[in-house]
Enzyme design. Structure first.
Site, short mmCIF file in Angstrom:
data_model
loop_
_atom_site.label_atom_id
_atom_site.label_comp_id
_atom_site.label_asym_id
_atom_site.label_seq_id
_atom_site.Cartn_x
_atom_site.Cartn_y
_atom_site.Cartn_z
N ARG A 226 -15.57 -2.73 -4.35
CA ARG A 226 -15.57 -1.67 -3.21
C ARG A 226 -16.60 -1.85 -2.16
O ARG A 226 -16.28 -1.68 -1.03
CB ARG A 226 -15.55 -0.19 -3.87
CG ARG A 226 -14.27 0.00 -4.49
CD ARG A 226 -13.12 0.00 -4.06
NE ARG A 226 -11.86 0.40 -4.87
CZ ARG A 226 -10.68 0.18 -4.72
NH1 ARG A 226 -10.24 -0.52 -3.49
NH2 ARG A 226 -9.67 0.62 -5.42
N GLU B 38 -10.84 6.78 -6.35
CA GLU B 38 -10.09 7.91 -6.16
C GLU B 38 -10.60 8.89 -7.10
O GLU B 38 -10.99 9.97 -6.98
CB GLU B 38 -8.58 7.73 -6.22
CG GLU B 38 -8.06 7.34 -5.10
CD GLU B 38 -6.43 7.23 -5.31
OE1 GLU B 38 -5.68 8.15 -5.08
OE2 GLU B 38 -5.94 6.07 -5.45
N ASP C 266 -5.05 -5.02 -9.43
CA ASP C 266 -5.57 -5.82 -8.20
C ASP C 266 -6.89 -5.21 -8.44
O ASP C 266 -7.43 -4.27 -7.76
CB ASP C 266 -4.91 -4.99 -7.07
CG ASP C 266 -5.62 -5.61 -5.64
OD1 ASP C 266 -6.30 -6.47 -5.76
OD2 ASP C 266 -5.45 -4.73 -4.81
N THR D 10 -1.75 0.53 -5.31
CA THR D 10 -2.15 1.38 -6.17
C THR D 10 -1.31 2.50 -6.36
O THR D 10 -0.79 3.23 -5.23
CB THR D 10 -3.69 1.79 -5.75
OG1 THR D 10 -4.23 1.14 -5.50
CG2 THR D 10 -4.06 2.98 -7.00
N TYR E 75 -13.94 -5.10 5.20
CA TYR E 75 -12.35 -4.89 5.59
C TYR E 75 -11.82 -4.77 6.99
O TYR E 75 -10.71 -4.81 7.26
CB TYR E 75 -11.95 -3.41 4.87
CG TYR E 75 -12.02 -2.23 5.31
CD1 TYR E 75 -10.96 -1.76 5.88
CD2 TYR E 75 -13.11 -1.68 5.28
CE1 TYR E 75 -10.79 -0.45 6.61
CE2 TYR E 75 -13.22 -0.43 6.08
CZ TYR E 75 -12.07 0.18 6.57
OH TYR E 75 -12.27 1.49 7.09
N ARG F 192 -12.49 8.09 6.16
CA ARG F 192 -12.14 8.50 7.44
C ARG F 192 -11.91 10.06 7.25
O ARG F 192 -10.83 10.32 7.43
CB ARG F 192 -11.19 7.81 8.22
CG ARG F 192 -11.63 6.18 8.57
CD ARG F 192 -10.30 5.67 9.38
NE ARG F 192 -9.03 5.96 8.52
CZ ARG F 192 -8.71 4.91 7.66
NH1 ARG F 192 -9.29 4.00 7.44
NH2 ARG F 192 -7.55 5.14 6.86
N TYR G 246 0.84 -1.26 -0.13
CA TYR G 246 0.02 0.10 0.05
C TYR G 246 0.87 1.19 0.18
O TYR G 246 0.98 2.01 1.05
CB TYR G 246 -0.71 -0.06 1.27
CG TYR G 246 -2.00 0.78 1.49
CD1 TYR G 246 -3.02 0.72 0.41
CD2 TYR G 246 -2.41 1.56 2.53
CE1 TYR G 246 -4.20 1.46 0.57
CE2 TYR G 246 -3.62 2.21 2.70
CZ TYR G 246 -4.49 2.13 1.59
OH TYR G 246 -5.55 2.79 1.75
N LYS H 295 -10.88 -8.76 -2.91
CA LYS H 295 -9.71 -8.64 -3.65
C LYS H 295 -9.25 -9.99 -4.46
O LYS H 295 -8.42 -9.99 -5.55
CB LYS H 295 -8.55 -8.17 -2.58
CG LYS H 295 -8.51 -6.73 -2.14
CD LYS H 295 -8.34 -5.62 -2.97
CE LYS H 295 -8.23 -4.36 -2.30
NZ LYS H 295 -7.69 -3.39 -3.23
#
Ligand code: CA
Length: 428
Positions: free
Chosen positions: A238, A375, A234, A361, A245, A144, A130, A254
């Site tokens: 979502r 995004e 990947d 990503t 998650y 968040r 990540y 995933k």
């Protein structure tokens, strides 16, 4: 710069000039998979080279490894073995190679469009990192808003163990997965096809010879454990991800499919495109000592341009060209490959030849370099318009996602990674 006697390798637009020579596994009709090297629009059959005595300058185990149907054995011999093969093939394909060699090699070269590509290695384990702080921050902000980047991010190269069995080679269709989904306004989840299917534009990194269980890899040796790089998608659901998650990270959102490009570009080929590691902001902590080396800071990054392209089924039916969704660069990763590999092995976890690491990503600071739709469309609130008038928040059935990657530097031939393609297939 040196040219090849294969004309298509000297075309400035090719991904595969003499200076690249990536490794892959291919087959031709009626025959099994074998190792090849891409050169221009051709594929050189390495097994046939060995059988015809063209690799006699190499050690016997290296020649034998070139005659196997996957790259694992060659990977296990370490980076130096692949370097030796690549140097020998460079001699064979260079324009100053003896004329009689060309005649011997012509029958060993296939037209790339006529071969079938396979996974380059038997992948034992797959770990996805990540490593883009831009991606982590943007995604964190969506989930968040008050606390986008978790406090561990600038200390720990975050990753999770992915699934090797569902890694597929480019051009394999990807069926829209079903799973548990709980919309925000629903009291309980349902089991249904994902409605928020996304891609993630990443680099993949193949491990060469691994480390023994219990033996960490010092950062200054980490790149000796890297065979080469490919493009990696990947695929991500979502809505399933948002529900599943916490607390252990991604799982079924995933592991239904991960696509990789078929050609593995060696670190040797990438040397001219080395750049300093990501420049940390003032106030960021230094990496802990086991992840910190002067050499890695100086040249731990790679200047690889990464593009994501999309075409809908309607666009292809109407003969419209794909559109480019984003263009980013691997040099924007907060963590280097060496740091990721060293961290992975730092507790003594053993990596093995053919293991695959994903970078996570690759996103840059702007929307035009966002490496996934989550995004780019701000979780679907800012849809993308296609030339057909269609709109995209996330991927629809029939959409084809194409990744491209390449390196450009003044005074060096352009080298590329080829493509990583995948079409979204409907659920059954
Ligand atoms: Ca990922």
């Amino acid at each position: 710069m040196q040219k090849s006697w294969i004309d298509s390798a000297n075309d400035g637009s090719t991904d595969f000039p003499l200076q690249n020579l990536p490794f892959g596994v291919f087959s031709v009709a009626g025959d099994g998979p074998r190792i090849g090297i891409a050169i221009g629009n051709r594929v050189l059959d390495l097994r046939a080279c060995a059988e015809n005595g063209l690799l006699d300058t190499l050690d016997r185990p290296v020649q034998d490894a070139c005659c196997t149907p996957v790259l694992n054995e060659l990977m296990a011999l370490g980076r130096s073995a692949a370097s030796a093969v690549r140097r020998r093939v460079m001699e064979l394909l260079a324009e100053d190679a003896p004329a009689n060699l060309r005649g011997r090699m012509e029958p060993l070269l296939h037209v790339a469009e006529q071969v079938t590509m396979h996974l380059p290695a038997a992948i034992g384990d797959y770990t996805d990192f990540y490593a883009s702080v831009y991606h982590a921050t943007n995604v964190g902000r969506l989930f968040r808003p008050d606390n986008p980047l978790l406090p561990n991010y600038k200390y720990v190269p975050i990753g999770y163990h992915g699934r090797a069995s569902s890694i597929v080679v480019s051009d394999t269709g990807v069926k829209r997965p079903s799973g548990q989904i709980k919309p925000a306004d629903a009291a309980v989840p349902t089991f249904a096809p994902t409605r928020l299917l996304d891609y993630e534009l990443e680099m993949g990194c193949f491990v060469a010879d691994g480390n023994d269980l219990g033996q960490p890899v010092p950062i200054h040796e980490a790149e000796e454990y890297i065979f080469g790089l490919c493009l990696l998608n990947d695929w991500s659901a979502r809505d399933m991800q948002a529900w599943e998650y916490q607390p252990l990270g991604p799982f079924l959102s995933k592991n239904f499919a991960t696509s990789i490009s078929p050609w593995v570009v060696t670190l040797d080929a990438l040397q001219p495109f080395r750049v300093p590691a990501f420049q940390r902001e003032a106030g960021d902590p230094d990496p802990l000592p086991y992840l910190n080396s002067a050499d890695d800071r100086l040249r731990g990054g790679f200047d690889v341009v990464l593009e994501a392209w999309l075409s809908s089924k309607l666009m292809r039916d109407e003969k419209l060209a794909p559109i480019m969704l984003s263009r980013g660069n691997m040099r924007d990763l907060y963590w280097t490959l060496a740091q990721m590999l060293t961290h992975h092995a730092s507790n003594g976890c053993n990596l093995r030849p053919g293991d695959l690491l994903g970078t996570g990503t690759v996103s840059g600071p702007g929307k035009d370099s966002a490496g996934c739709l989550l995004e780019m469309t701000r979780r679907g609130t800012e849809p993308i318009s296609l030339p057909t008038g269609e709109q995209r928040k996330f991927l629809e059935d029939g959409d084809e996602v194409v990744f491209r990657g390449y390196c450009i530097r003044e005074g060096h031939p352009r080298i590329g990674f080829g493509e990583c393609r995948g079409v979204v297939l409907p659920p059954e």
